[in-house]
Design an enzyme around this catalytic site. Sequence first.
Site, PDB file in Angstrom:
ATOM      1  CB  SER A 145      15.697  -3.098  20.662  1.00  0.00           C
ATOM      2  OG  SER A 145      17.025  -3.326  20.225  1.00  0.00           O
ATOM      3  CE1 TYR A 159      14.347  -8.505  19.911  1.00  0.00           C
ATOM      4  CE2 TYR A 159      15.985  -6.964  19.070  1.00  0.00           C
ATOM      5  CZ  TYR A 159      15.275  -7.490  20.127  1.00  0.00           C
ATOM      6  OH  TYR A 159      15.470  -6.999  21.389  1.00  0.00           O
TER       7      TYR A 159
END
Length: 254
Positions: A145, A159
């Site tokens: 990401s 995350y």
Amino acid sequence: MQDLQGKAALVTGASTGIGAAVAEALGAHGVRVAVHYNQSREAAEAVAGRILAAGGRAVALRADVRDTAAIQACVAEATQALGAIDILINNAGSLVQRAPIAEFTDALFDEVLHVNALSALAFCRAVVPLMRQAGRGGSIINVTSVAARNGGGPGAYLYAGSKGFISTATRGLAKELVPDRIRVNAVAPGVIATPFQDRFSTAQMLENFRASIPMGRLGTAEECVGAFLYLASEQLSGYVTGQILEVNGGQYMP
């Protein structure tokens, strides 16, 4: 991409969003596809159904990625259904919960790292011996990401850290598996308009994200597909391994 014809792929977290778009695109290019899901059975079966309706071959398989035994069983089912696994796309993951540091718990840490990091390694651990045994090489594509680069949005540092792990592990696995002709790369989506964002981001957060993107808008799942097809194809990316391909509208430029 003629070289994708007849290959078999396992796409994790493929019931919605980027995973679903990638699974359908692979099917359209002649790849036999295992559509993995956890809770969204109907959506996963719909993805598989669309591949079948278009003349492809697909099967929907369930596994809770927090259970490494379930992951092993899923890989075995996929191999039985498809005959092989030539392409593994580790897309399954979740932000789980946004949490300021004062609300951080050990249990949250364990779940975020398990869902996003350990699960990907567990799928690799199950698939790599099969690729080695087949002797045809293979392509593993992890999903990291933009958060791995910029730390993520509010309360998303766990995350972001788990995706940073994926980015680094991708490079390490690429070195380990290159003698087996197994290429390991990753795609790093930016802020993509998918159910993931609907679940974890407020409208104001999304507007703030949009304002930081040079293209001035969020991306779509379909706009991520080309990166996966490129990395899956030996013809197009046969000399590419250990790389992170950024798809973020210019939000981060390495």
